[in-house]
Write a protein that holds these residues in place. Structure first.
Motif, PDB file in Angstrom:
ATOM      1  N   GLY A 299       0.792  -1.228   0.000  1.00  0.00           N
ATOM      2  CA  GLY A 299       0.000   0.000   0.000  1.00  0.00           C
ATOM      3  C   GLY A 299       0.821   1.272   0.000  1.00  0.00           C
ATOM      4  O   GLY A 299       0.282   2.364  -0.155  1.00  0.00           O
ATOM      5  N   SER A 333      -8.328  -3.959   7.121  1.00  0.00           N
ATOM      6  CA  SER A 333      -9.038  -3.749   5.865  1.00  0.00           C
ATOM      7  C   SER A 333     -10.102  -4.816   5.707  1.00  0.00           C
ATOM      8  O   SER A 333      -9.898  -5.964   6.101  1.00  0.00           O
ATOM      9  CB  SER A 333      -8.071  -3.791   4.684  1.00  0.00           C
ATOM     10  OG  SER A 333      -8.767  -3.750   3.461  1.00  0.00           O
ATOM     11  N   SER A 339      -3.949  -2.769   5.179  1.00  0.00           N
ATOM     12  CA  SER A 339      -3.805  -1.593   4.332  1.00  0.00           C
ATOM     13  C   SER A 339      -2.786  -0.661   4.970  1.00  0.00           C
ATOM     14  O   SER A 339      -2.534  -0.712   6.166  1.00  0.00           O
ATOM     15  CB  SER A 339      -5.153  -0.888   4.151  1.00  0.00           C
ATOM     16  OG  SER A 339      -5.711  -0.531   5.406  1.00  0.00           O
ATOM     17  N   GLN A 361      -4.036  -0.262  -0.642  1.00  0.00           N
ATOM     18  CA  GLN A 361      -4.399  -1.664  -0.469  1.00  0.00           C
ATOM     19  C   GLN A 361      -4.032  -2.436  -1.725  1.00  0.00           C
ATOM     20  O   GLN A 361      -3.702  -1.848  -2.757  1.00  0.00           O
ATOM     21  CB  GLN A 361      -5.899  -1.793  -0.185  1.00  0.00           C
ATOM     22  CG  GLN A 361      -6.354  -0.941   0.995  1.00  0.00           C
ATOM     23  CD  GLN A 361      -7.851  -1.034   1.228  1.00  0.00           C
ATOM     24  OE1 GLN A 361      -8.308  -1.918   1.940  1.00  0.00           O
ATOM     25  NE2 GLN A 361      -8.593  -0.139   0.624  1.00  0.00           N
ATOM     26  N   SER A 393     -11.512   1.354   4.462  1.00  0.00           N
ATOM     27  CA  SER A 393     -11.135   0.535   3.321  1.00  0.00           C
ATOM     28  C   SER A 393     -12.311   0.222   2.410  1.00  0.00           C
ATOM     29  O   SER A 393     -12.133  -0.336   1.331  1.00  0.00           O
ATOM     30  CB  SER A 393     -10.517  -0.781   3.810  1.00  0.00           C
ATOM     31  OG  SER A 393     -11.434  -1.482   4.640  1.00  0.00           O
TER      32      SER A 393
END
Length: 472
Positions: A299, A333, A339, A361, A393
């Motif tokens: 990420g 997430s 994430s 992500q 997320s």
């Protein structure tokens, strides 16, 4: 032209000219905003399978009135109905050949385009290394046909090499249901020396005056405004050249003055085929960190989207920006294993600061980023900034789901994040470690007060929305 009438036309224009999302192998950006009750912020998703994400705003159109409003015009103006304009207008054979061009993309069968009637070349000229032409017409309808004056107008832009015959011109952009009284403009790009050189052609009525603002001006106070300058035009047509280091919606705005009133617009679209840039301008912006970097995470790639958004939104070159990562860390997430949240401050030439957060992500389709929020701030030391973000997320739920987090970042002396609801009642207090608190998103959040060790309020802020860099 009365302001209410202009606004109605422009609302329709904005709806039908919003730029489509790019293909996954291009710079892809899809922005989805959702208002969440009592949270005072917007949630936006930008998805891409490349390291650079560009957040593309929807098309906007603005109207304004001169300080001394003039009387509305007494007769209608047809921007597209005047005799052919441009230096090629005196070549009748070329104009006739352009008029017969099929309205299809390069390489597509000619019969795939719409069947057109009442075709007219509005403007044709050579611009730098290219030949441009704007053609207007009516899409043929099944009987009973509408009268030509009432039939919806469509316009198409054709572009080819300078001096090219008509058959070498390719349709670059098509618009349907065009308002005959409103101007139109198109921006095209070429690459060279690692930058985009852009050409914007603005077509108004022959007697219109045209003013242009190449990009917004962001003051040290954090306010974005625009300055417009009148362009020399020929028969209501003006050509603008500019240089960009990042791609996104054109930063240019133009306004057309007619009968004492004016309308402010952005180009209807970019050309549909944008050449690739041979470098990543986001990588040229220096990045520092206030806090130690956590271990690498897929990420992390999303952090560059914050820089890309500033480059695209302001039109500034990368050497005029400086970025600082205020904090980065992992969050749960609901769509991937984990994430990576990144909070960044980007300093602009005036000293003003763009502050934003993004959640990076990765899933089976590749990496993508979720914008947690952004703001424009007045010039200040980045180490003293107080930032409050709502990171999620997935689209926020009510009540908040397990993937939603409140992130509060403050200066080193920040000791406590005190969470208040919309009525100012305390929902809870959370200790800050190294000036940072990350906690599950509370319901009915109003503001977050950042307190020092003595209980004094250093700052109080609501979660950030989405910064408007456009100056509109």
């Amino acid at each position: 032209m009365e302001e209410t009438e202009l606004r109605t036309r422009l609302d329709a224009l904005a709806e039908r000219t919003a730029p489509p999302a790019r293909e996954p192998d291009d710079l892809t950006a899809t922005v989805v905003a959702r208002h969440h009750a009592q949270r005072r912020r917007q949630w936006a998703v930008a998805a891409a399978v490349v390291a650079v994400l560009v957040l593309v705003p929807a098309v906007r159109a603005l109207t304004a009135q001169e300080p001394q409003p003039a009387a509305p015009p007494t007769e209608q103006v047809d921007v597209f109905g005047a005799p052919t304009r441009g230096s090629l207008a005196d070549d009748p054979a070329l104009i006739e050949a352009i008029q017969r061009l099929p309205w299809v993309r390069a390489g597509d069968p000619p019969d795939e385009g719409p069947s057109m009637t009442d075709l007219h070349v509005v403007w044709a000229d050579d611009v730098k290394t290219e030949r441009w032409a704007l053609v207007a017409g009516v899409v043929a309808s099944a009987p009973p046909a509408e009268p030509a004056d009432d039939a919806p107008l469509a316009v198409a832009w054709f572009v080819g090499p300078r001096g090219a015959p008509a058959e070498q011109l390719a349709m670059q952009h098509l618009m349907r249901d065009v308002d005959r009284q409103l101007p139109t403009a198109l921006t095209g790009y070429r690459t060279g020396s690692g930058v985009f050189d852009s050409t914007t052609v603005i077509v108004g009525a022959p007697e219109d005056r045209i003013e242009v603002s190449l990009r917004p001006e962001i003051a040290a106070s954090g306010t974005a405004t625009r300055e417009f300058q009148e362009l020399p035009s020929r028969d209501g047509v003006a050509v603008v050249f500019d240089t960009h280091s990042a791609i996104g919606d054109p930063t240019l705005r133009y306004r057309v003055l007619r009968d004492g009133s004016y309308v402010t617009l952005r180009p209807d679209s970019e050309v549909d085929s944008v050449p690739p840039l041979d470098r990543d301008p986001t990588a040229e912006v220096p990045v520092e960190r206030l806090r130690e970097a956590p271990p690498g995470h897929p990420g992390d790639m999303a952090a560059s989207s914050l820089i890309a958004g500033v480059l695209a939104g302001t039109g500034l070159p990368p050497d005029q920006l400086a970025a600082t990562v205020l904090w980065a860390g992992d969050l749960p997430s609901v769509v991937s294993d984990t994430s990576r949240a990144t909070v960044m401050a980007v300093r602009l030439p005036s000293g003003a600061i763009y502050v934003g957060g993004v959640l990076g992500q990765a899933n089976l389709e590749g990496p993508f980023g979720v914008l947690c929020g952004s703001e424009l701030r007045a010039a200040a030391p980045v180490e003293q900034l107080v930032v409050v973000l709502h990171c999620s997320s997935a689209p926020p739920a009510d009540p908040p789901d397990v993937g939603e987090r409140l992130i509060a970042v403050g200066p080193p002396e920040a000791a406590t994040a005190q969470v208040l609801d919309a009525q100012g009642q305390v929902l809870g207090s959370h200790p800050m470690v190294d000036g940072v608190a990350v906690v599950p998103m509370p319901d009915d959040l109003g503001t977050v007060e950042i307190l020092d060790a003595g209980g004094h309020v250093l700052d109080a802020r609501a979660p950030m929305g989405v910064a408007n860099l456009s100056g509109d």
